[in-house]
Write a protein that holds these residues in place. Structure first.
Motif, PDB file in Angstrom:
ATOM      1  N   GLU A 113     -13.202   8.312   1.797  1.00  0.00           N
ATOM      2  CA  GLU A 113     -11.931   8.573   2.469  1.00  0.00           C
ATOM      3  C   GLU A 113     -10.888   7.516   2.089  1.00  0.00           C
ATOM      4  N   LEU A 114     -11.325   6.259   2.022  1.00  0.00           N
ATOM      5  CA  LEU A 114     -10.373   5.164   1.815  1.00  0.00           C
ATOM      6  C   LEU A 114     -10.028   4.916   0.351  1.00  0.00           C
ATOM      7  N   SER A 115     -10.898   5.337  -0.556  1.00  0.00           N
ATOM      8  CA  SER A 115     -10.694   5.029  -1.980  1.00  0.00           C
ATOM      9  C   SER A 115      -9.317   5.459  -2.505  1.00  0.00           C
ATOM     10  N   PRO A 116      -8.880   6.728  -2.314  1.00  0.00           N
ATOM     11  CA  PRO A 116      -7.551   7.109  -2.812  1.00  0.00           C
ATOM     12  C   PRO A 116      -6.417   6.389  -2.083  1.00  0.00           C
ATOM     13  N   ILE A 117      -6.630   6.066  -0.812  1.00  0.00           N
ATOM     14  CA  ILE A 117      -5.612   5.333  -0.045  1.00  0.00           C
ATOM     15  C   ILE A 117      -5.457   3.927  -0.615  1.00  0.00           C
ATOM     16  N   GLN A 118      -6.581   3.289  -0.918  1.00  0.00           N
ATOM     17  CA  GLN A 118      -6.550   1.937  -1.490  1.00  0.00           C
ATOM     18  C   GLN A 118      -5.842   1.921  -2.839  1.00  0.00           C
ATOM     19  N   ASP A 119      -6.123   2.937  -3.659  1.00  0.00           N
ATOM     20  CA  ASP A 119      -5.457   3.032  -4.971  1.00  0.00           C
ATOM     21  C   ASP A 119      -3.943   3.149  -4.798  1.00  0.00           C
ATOM     22  N   LYS A 120      -3.537   3.961  -3.816  1.00  0.00           N
ATOM     23  CA  LYS A 120      -2.100   4.174  -3.577  1.00  0.00           C
ATOM     24  C   LYS A 120      -1.450   2.889  -3.042  1.00  0.00           C
ATOM     25  N   ILE A 121      -2.146   2.186  -2.158  1.00  0.00           N
ATOM     26  CA  ILE A 121      -1.603   0.924  -1.619  1.00  0.00           C
ATOM     27  C   ILE A 121      -1.402  -0.078  -2.751  1.00  0.00           C
ATOM     28  N   ASP A 122      -2.417  -0.193  -3.619  1.00  0.00           N
ATOM     29  CA  ASP A 122      -2.310  -1.102  -4.782  1.00  0.00           C
ATOM     30  C   ASP A 122      -1.089  -0.757  -5.620  1.00  0.00           C
ATOM     31  N   TYR A 123      -0.919   0.543  -5.887  1.00  0.00           N
ATOM     32  CA  TYR A 123       0.205   1.010  -6.708  1.00  0.00           C
ATOM     33  C   TYR A 123       1.538   0.661  -6.044  1.00  0.00           C
ATOM     34  N   LEU A 124       1.650   0.936  -4.735  1.00  0.00           N
ATOM     35  CA  LEU A 124       2.909   0.696  -4.020  1.00  0.00           C
ATOM     36  C   LEU A 124       3.270  -0.785  -3.982  1.00  0.00           C
ATOM     37  N   LEU A 125       2.270  -1.642  -3.773  1.00  0.00           N
ATOM     38  CA  LEU A 125       2.543  -3.082  -3.680  1.00  0.00           C
ATOM     39  C   LEU A 125       2.895  -3.686  -5.036  1.00  0.00           C
ATOM     40  N   LYS A 126       2.564  -2.960  -6.098  1.00  0.00           N
ATOM     41  CA  LYS A 126       2.981  -3.397  -7.438  1.00  0.00           C
ATOM     42  C   LYS A 126       4.359  -2.829  -7.787  1.00  0.00           C
ATOM     43  N   ASN A 127       4.841  -1.924  -6.935  1.00  0.00           N
ATOM     44  CA  ASN A 127       6.151  -1.295  -7.167  1.00  0.00           C
ATOM     45  C   ASN A 127       7.047  -1.531  -5.950  1.00  0.00           C
ATOM     46  N   LYS A 128       7.376  -2.794  -5.725  1.00  0.00           N
ATOM     47  CA  LYS A 128       8.119  -3.170  -4.520  1.00  0.00           C
ATOM     48  C   LYS A 128       9.539  -2.597  -4.523  1.00  0.00           C
ATOM     49  N   ASP A 129      10.076  -2.299  -5.720  1.00  0.00           N
ATOM     50  CA  ASP A 129      11.412  -1.681  -5.788  1.00  0.00           C
ATOM     51  C   ASP A 129      11.408  -0.324  -5.082  1.00  0.00           C
ATOM     52  N   TYR A 130      10.308   0.403  -5.262  1.00  0.00           N
ATOM     53  CA  TYR A 130      10.181   1.715  -4.609  1.00  0.00           C
ATOM     54  C   TYR A 130      10.120   1.537  -3.087  1.00  0.00           C
ATOM     55  N   LEU A 131       9.313   0.571  -2.633  1.00  0.00           N
ATOM     56  CA  LEU A 131       9.219   0.313  -1.188  1.00  0.00           C
ATOM     57  C   LEU A 131      10.578  -0.088  -0.627  1.00  0.00           C
ATOM     58  N   LYS A 138      13.535   0.831  -1.694  1.00  0.00           N
ATOM     59  CA  LYS A 138      14.366   2.042  -1.556  1.00  0.00           C
ATOM     60  C   LYS A 138      14.003   2.799  -0.280  1.00  0.00           C
ATOM     61  N   ILE A 139      12.693   2.872   0.009  1.00  0.00           N
ATOM     62  CA  ILE A 139      12.231   3.600   1.197  1.00  0.00           C
ATOM     63  C   ILE A 139      12.755   2.933   2.463  1.00  0.00           C
ATOM     64  N   TYR A 140      12.587   1.596   2.573  1.00  0.00           N
ATOM     65  CA  TYR A 140      12.971   0.968   3.836  1.00  0.00           C
ATOM     66  C   TYR A 140      14.486   0.845   3.988  1.00  0.00           C
ATOM     67  N   ILE A 141      15.223   0.770   2.874  1.00  0.00           N
ATOM     68  CA  ILE A 141      16.696   0.753   2.974  1.00  0.00           C
ATOM     69  C   ILE A 141      17.208   2.121   3.421  1.00  0.00           C
ATOM     70  N   PRO A 169       8.091   9.944   2.989  1.00  0.00           N
ATOM     71  CA  PRO A 169       9.447   9.455   3.292  1.00  0.00           C
ATOM     72  C   PRO A 169      10.520  10.535   3.250  1.00  0.00           C
ATOM     73  N   GLU A 170      10.206  11.669   2.618  1.00  0.00           N
ATOM     74  CA  GLU A 170      11.160  12.784   2.603  1.00  0.00           C
ATOM     75  C   GLU A 170      11.125  13.552   3.932  1.00  0.00           C
ATOM     76  N   LEU A 171      10.009  13.438   4.652  1.00  0.00           N
ATOM     77  CA  LEU A 171       9.850  14.189   5.897  1.00  0.00           C
ATOM     78  C   LEU A 171      10.084  13.340   7.138  1.00  0.00           C
ATOM     79  N   VAL A 172       9.758  12.046   7.054  1.00  0.00           N
ATOM     80  CA  VAL A 172       9.870  11.170   8.218  1.00  0.00           C
ATOM     81  C   VAL A 172      10.811  10.004   7.911  1.00  0.00           C
ATOM     82  N   THR A 173      11.302   9.356   8.955  1.00  0.00           N
ATOM     83  CA  THR A 173      12.153   8.176   8.786  1.00  0.00           C
ATOM     84  C   THR A 173      11.270   6.938   8.905  1.00  0.00           C
ATOM     85  N   LEU A 174      11.094   6.234   7.783  1.00  0.00           N
ATOM     86  CA  LEU A 174      10.279   5.018   7.744  1.00  0.00           C
ATOM     87  C   LEU A 174      11.206   3.819   7.606  1.00  0.00           C
ATOM     88  N   PHE A 175      11.067   2.839   8.492  1.00  0.00           N
ATOM     89  CA  PHE A 175      11.975   1.695   8.411  1.00  0.00           C
ATOM     90  C   PHE A 175      11.338   0.460   9.031  1.00  0.00           C
TER      91      PHE A 175
END
Length: 333
Positions: A283-301, A303-306, A75-81
């Motif tokens: 390949e997918l294991s670390p991605i799945q872990d990160k997705i789980d983490y992000l969906l448990k931290n919706k405040d962070y998401l 901030k990104i989309y705002i 999110p620091e390099l690209v515009t995600l919205f």
């Protein structure tokens, strides 16, 4: 310093993305983020051209955003919205509807394919005109390049035609975007029908792998993947199922198809499929872990989309103001 070229792309929020989405698009997006000024959005306005449960749409929108970040988009390099957070998409779409011909929309392959599966009285105006919304998505950001597969090429041609038509009528307003074709153009196909693209809308769940699939599900789907009766790992069009598996193997490991064929000479399909399953799982294991983490931290998401919508809005509004002025709308301020 020379300005970076602008890239725009997006995916519909259908929940967890597939391995095809990841290998065919997302990995390429990640590779582009240092070199280009990238706008990647979750196109939730496109999603409602067919009926959706509101609670599912909200959930899936956040999931796709989490998938983007977990796959490596920074999110620091690209515009995600989220598309609906930038009203200019809908506003420009109305104006460009008035410069898009009925015949052009009627010829769109995806409209013809989707409408064939529906009762004629269930086909909405939104399904018919959504290519103009896609045109607006791209033109709002003065996009130079659009990553496209073969199935999106027609939409980009329409975008170019509408941009040129508007520019010819009102003077230079939009950049006319070019396709960005990945050097590795191999598409990821269905595991059950290797002549069709991998898609979550397929009725047979063994035809696709989701980014969130558990290891056992991945192993099971690979075991059932269609090959042929030859039993030899070769890379050619007469063995489309085997070719598709080699493409998956190659995109994850960066090994060439020739290297993979040599590696499995005389080994048959069972070993080949087992190894691909493990490569996908790793390949997918670390991605799945990160997705789980992000969906448990919706405040962070949030901030990104705002933040992403604020950045996108500034650029989009600049284009929209120019368009409104050219067509003769009186500015509000």
């Amino acid at each position: 310093m020379e300005d970076k070229k602008v890239i725009f792309s997006g995916m519909q929020p259908s929940g967890s993305l597939t391995l095809g989405n990841y290998l065919g698009a997302l990995k390429n997006w990640v590779n582009l983020q240092n070199e280009y000024d990238c706008y990647y959005c979750v196109v939730n306005m496109h999603a409602i051209t067919v009926p959706k449960e509101p609670k599912d749409l909200r959930k899936n929108t956040l999931e796709v955003l989490a998938n983007y970040i977990a796959a490596g988009l920074d999110p620091e390099l690209v515009t995600l919205f989220i598309q609906s957070h930038v009203a200019a998409h809908a506003e420009l779409s109305w104006v460009l509807n008035c410069f898009t011909y009925y015949g052009e929309l009627g010829r769109m392959t995806q409209f013809k394919d989707k409408s064939k599966k529906m009762e004629s009285n269930a086909i909405t105006a939104g399904l018919f005109t959504y290519p103009t919304l896609m045109v607006s998505d791209i033109l709002l950001y003065q996009t130079d390049l659009v990553p496209v597969g073969e199935d999106q090429r027609q939409h980009l041609e329409l975008t170019r035609d509408v941009a040129q038509r508007f520019n010819n009528r009102f003077s230079e307003t939009f950049k006319v975007p070019e396709p960005f074709i990945s050097k590795d153009g191999a598409k990821i196909m269905s595991l059950q029908d290797p002549t069709s693209k991998m898609s979550k809308s397929d009725a047979n769940e063994n035809s696709y792998i989701l980014l969130m699939d558990k290891p056992d599900a991945i192993r099971r789907k690979l075991k059932r993947a269609v090959t042929d009766s030859e039993g030899v790992v070769r890379y050619n069009d007469t063995q489309p199922g085997v070719k598709n598996l080699i493409n998956i193997y190659s995109k994850i490991t960066n090994k060439s198809s020739q290297e993979i064929v040599s590696e499995y000479e005389g080994k048959g399909y069972a070993k080949f499929k087992d190894d691909i399953a493990e490569i996908i799982i790793n390949e997918l294991s670390p991605i799945q872990d990160k997705i789980d983490y992000l969906l448990k931290n919706k405040d962070y998401l949030e901030k990104i989309y705002i933040s992403g919508a604020e950045k996108a809005e500034k650029v989009a509004r600049k284009t929209l103001r120019k368009v409104y002025k050219k067509v003769g709308f009186i500015p509000r301020f």
